[in-house]
Scaffold this active site. Structure first.
Site, short mmCIF file in Angstrom:
data_model
loop_
_atom_site.label_atom_id
_atom_site.label_comp_id
_atom_site.label_asym_id
_atom_site.label_seq_id
_atom_site.Cartn_x
_atom_site.Cartn_y
_atom_site.Cartn_z
N ASP A 54 0.81 -1.23 0.00
CA ASP A 54 0.00 0.00 0.00
C ASP A 54 0.84 1.27 0.00
OD1 ASP A 54 -2.30 -1.56 0.09
OD2 ASP A 54 -2.27 -1.64 2.29
N GLU A 55 1.99 1.21 -0.61
CA GLU A 55 2.89 2.36 -0.62
C GLU A 55 2.48 3.42 -1.63
OE1 GLU A 55 3.84 -0.77 -1.24
OE2 GLU A 55 5.35 -1.41 0.20
N HIS A 81 -4.71 -1.49 -5.81
CA HIS A 81 -3.90 -0.37 -6.29
C HIS A 81 -4.82 0.76 -6.73
CE1 HIS A 81 -0.41 -3.36 -7.28
NE2 HIS A 81 -0.76 -3.35 -6.01
N GLN A 128 1.91 -6.00 -3.27
CA GLN A 128 2.40 -6.15 -1.89
C GLN A 128 3.70 -5.36 -1.70
OE1 GLN A 128 1.28 -9.47 -3.45
NE2 GLN A 128 -0.59 -8.47 -2.89
N GLY A 144 -10.70 -2.91 3.49
CA GLY A 144 -11.26 -1.80 4.28
C GLY A 144 -10.73 -1.75 5.71
P1 GDP Z 1 -0.72 0.42 -3.57
O1 GDP Z 1 -1.37 -0.85 -3.13
O2 GDP Z 1 0.74 0.44 -3.30
O3 GDP Z 1 -1.04 0.79 -4.98
O4 GDP Z 1 -1.35 1.57 -2.63
P2 GDP Z 1 -2.90 1.76 -2.24
O5 GDP Z 1 -3.64 2.25 -3.42
O6 GDP Z 1 -3.42 0.55 -1.57
O7 GDP Z 1 -2.79 2.85 -1.10
C1 GDP Z 1 -2.20 4.08 -1.33
C2 GDP Z 1 -3.23 5.19 -1.03
O8 GDP Z 1 -2.57 6.42 -0.94
C3 GDP Z 1 -4.28 5.36 -2.12
O9 GDP Z 1 -5.48 5.74 -1.50
C4 GDP Z 1 -3.72 6.48 -2.97
O10 GDP Z 1 -4.73 7.24 -3.63
C5 GDP Z 1 -3.06 7.32 -1.92
N1 GDP Z 1 -1.87 8.07 -2.37
C6 GDP Z 1 -0.90 7.71 -3.24
N2 GDP Z 1 0.08 8.65 -3.30
C7 GDP Z 1 -0.29 9.62 -2.43
C8 GDP Z 1 0.32 10.84 -2.00
O11 GDP Z 1 1.40 11.22 -2.43
N3 GDP Z 1 -0.37 11.58 -1.06
C9 GDP Z 1 -1.57 11.18 -0.54
N4 GDP Z 1 -2.16 11.95 0.38
N5 GDP Z 1 -2.16 10.04 -0.94
C10 GDP Z 1 -1.53 9.26 -1.85
P1 IMO Z 2 -0.93 -4.11 -2.27
O1 IMO Z 2 -0.51 -4.66 -3.61
C1 IMO Z 2 -0.90 -4.54 2.05
C2 IMO Z 2 -1.03 -8.63 3.64
C3 IMO Z 2 -2.26 -9.05 4.38
C4 IMO Z 2 -1.65 -10.04 5.37
C5 IMO Z 2 -0.57 -10.71 4.53
C6 IMO Z 2 -0.99 -12.05 3.93
O2 IMO Z 2 -2.21 -3.36 -2.33
O3 IMO Z 2 0.18 -3.36 -1.64
P2 IMO Z 2 -2.55 -12.71 1.89
O4 IMO Z 2 -4.00 -12.46 1.63
O5 IMO Z 2 -1.64 -12.15 0.84
O6 IMO Z 2 -2.26 -14.16 2.18
O7 IMO Z 2 -2.24 -11.92 3.26
O8 IMO Z 2 -0.25 -9.81 3.49
N1 IMO Z 2 -1.26 -8.10 2.27
C7 IMO Z 2 -1.18 -6.81 1.94
N2 IMO Z 2 -0.95 -5.71 2.71
N3 IMO Z 2 -1.04 -4.41 0.72
C8 IMO Z 2 -1.24 -5.49 -0.07
O9 IMO Z 2 -1.27 -5.42 -1.41
C9 IMO Z 2 -1.36 -6.76 0.55
N4 IMO Z 2 -1.58 -8.02 0.09
C10 IMO Z 2 -1.50 -8.82 1.15
O10 IMO Z 2 -2.88 -7.97 5.03
O11 IMO Z 2 -1.01 -9.34 6.40
MG MG Z 3 -2.88 -1.49 -1.85
#
Ligand code: GDP
Ligand code: IMO
Ligand code: MG
Length: 444
Positions: free
Chosen positions: A13-14, A41, A223, A301
């Protein structure tokens, strides 16, 4: 030109979705290489939010080749829904290609994931319960069902029967579950086969052709490094390898096809699910980061755990992925703090100091973070579009990250929107500038 890998440098979730979408502008193809719909993503375009789970993050560019590689595990039910949703929102999905060798998540994988977590009770991993672990387990046990299998009824039925046989005992509690009926399961998966057939192909060959023609190819990870089954905080990890090396395996290319590796890291840290987290903030400040950063899982969520940036872990990610650039996201979330802390060392149970990420589980579980304090910044940075517009303290913070990890910063996220980005060194492509010097020392 290049093969560019984009990986998560923390616990997921970076902001990989946003960074991939940005770098994909100048790429010809985006290939997902591992994970499944445990990923979520997020891409925000013109105020419209897209949450992608299986679809590569280049899909919003009409006609761009977007590949789901052999290393991904696909729940075809989720993929069909995602395709329908995107089409319904006017997205052209014709560029999608799916590896015939990708493994499929079956209904029994979902049941086993739930049951496995329930059995672990207090010790549960906190998986996304999407069947990811059981599917990769079947792949390793050579009992997997692959995309190519859903194109042939006889083969599919035979393979499902063989896969179910050794699971009889663990599936006994679900004996009456209609999801496990062999006939209807086969029918359902054949339907997915019909729907997805036009996208299924030899995606490794497709990647070779693109690379051999000198096209730009992005390998999109899901991940993050610390969730890697080999190099992460085992057993609190996912069941695949999100590190850069896995891009080769999960897409079918060789190490010499990779030219750049981007690691995406938040300006702080989050983690969903259980497991060690040395810089975790279980206080008001942690709540504040969660609220300001909107730190709730894209897929499940769940509230994300929050903490200070862990430079020891980030340097580990830099090395294990051989990062050539960092993308630092969500710097805007830190604005308004007087002081910002970064972890530069761990202290173990008996006072031992650790400058490196400990390989031993017991050591890591007892590691306490030691911090360096950096001046914070008060300004809202959401409208900054160049390095010079960032407050000095924010630039110093970035410089410290680059200096500690030895990796230059290519871009910085200053908000969730696509346009809310600062390209470092004034560049707008995949070749980052040299490691920046602290703004304050550059001035003096
Ligand atoms: P991913 O799984 O690595 O693609 O990341 P996620 O989408 O799960 O979570 C990242 C969250 O941060 C999303 O809600 C993005 O819209 C948000 N996001 C990404 N870059 C930025 C940023 O630079 N600032 C803020 N405030 N939000 C960001
Ligand atoms: P993105 O691509 C954050 C975590 C789960 C759990 C562990 C194992 O959005 O960054 P799994 O269902 O893979 O067997 O769960 O990994 N996890 C993530 N955490 N972002 C993800 O994906 C994740 N995918 C799995 O929360 O701790
Ligand atoms: Mg994510």
């Amino acid at each position: 030109m290049p093969g560019i890998v984009i990986v998560g440098a923390q616990w997921g979730d970076e902001g990989k979705g946003k960074v991939t979408d940005l770098l994909a502008e100048t790429a010809d193809a985006v290939i997902r290489f591992q994970g499944g719909n445990n990923a979520g993503h997020t891409i925000i375009r013109d105020g419209e939010e897209f949450k992608l789970h299986l679809m590569p993050s280049g899909i919003l560019y009409p006609g761009k080749t977007c590949v789901i590689g052999n290393g991904v595990v696909i729940d075809p039910r989720v993929l069909c829904d995602e395709l329908d949703e995107l089409r319904g929102r006017g997205v052209d999905v014709d560029g999608l290609r799916i590896s015939a060798n990708a493994h499929l998540i079956m209904p029994y994988h979902l049941l086993l994931d739930h049951a496995g977590e329930a059995r672990l009770g207090r010790l549960q991993i906190g998986t996304t319960r999407r069947g990811i672990g059981p599917c990769y387990a079947d792949k390793a046990a050579r009992l997997g069902i692959r995309m190519q299998d859903v194109l042939d009824e006889k083969i599919l039925k035979k393979k499902i029967t063989a896969a179910l046989e050794p699971k009889r005992l663990s599936l006994r509690p679900f004996a009456k579950d209609p999801e496990l009926d062999l006939h209807s399961m086969t029918e359902e998966y054949l339907t997915y086969g019909h729907r997805l057939e036009r996208y299924i192909t030899d995606t490794a060959r497709l990647a070779w052709d693109l690379l051999d023609e000198g096209r730009n190819v992005i390998f999109e990870g899901a991940q993050g490094t610390l969730l890697d089954i080999d190099h992460g905080t085992y057993p609190f990890v996912t069941s695949s390898n999100p590190v850069a090396g896995a891009a080769c395996i999960g897409a079918g290319v060789g190490p010499r096809d990779i030219d750049e590796v981007w690691g995406v890291s938040k300006a702080y840290v989050t983690r969903v699910g259980a497991g060690p987290f040395p810089t975790e903030l279980e206080d008001e400040l942690g709540d504040r980061l969660r609220a300001r950063g909107g730190e709730y899982g894209t897929t499940t969520g769940r509230a994300r755990r929050t903490g200070w940036l862990d430079l020891v872990a980030l340097r580990y990610a830099a090395r294990i992925n051989s990062l050539t650039a960092l993308a630092i996201t969500k710097l805007d979330v830190l604005s308004g703090l007087d002081r910002i802390r970064v972890c530069t060392r761990y202290r173990g149970a008996e006072g031992a100091e650790f400058d490196h990420f400990p390989y031993h589980q017991s050591v890591l579980h007892h590691a306490a973070a030691e911090y360096e304090e950096i001046e914070g910044f008060a300004e809202d940075i959401g409208d900054c579009r160049s390095e010079e517009e960032l407050p000095t303290a924010a630039r110093d913070y970035l410089a410290r990250i680059a200096e500690f990890t030895g990796v230059p910063i290519g871009l910085v996220g200053v908000g969730p929107g696509r346009e809310q980005v600062v390209w470092m060194g004034g560049r707008r492509d995949a070749s980052p500038a040299e490691t920046p010097q602290p703004a304050s020392s550059a001035r003096s």
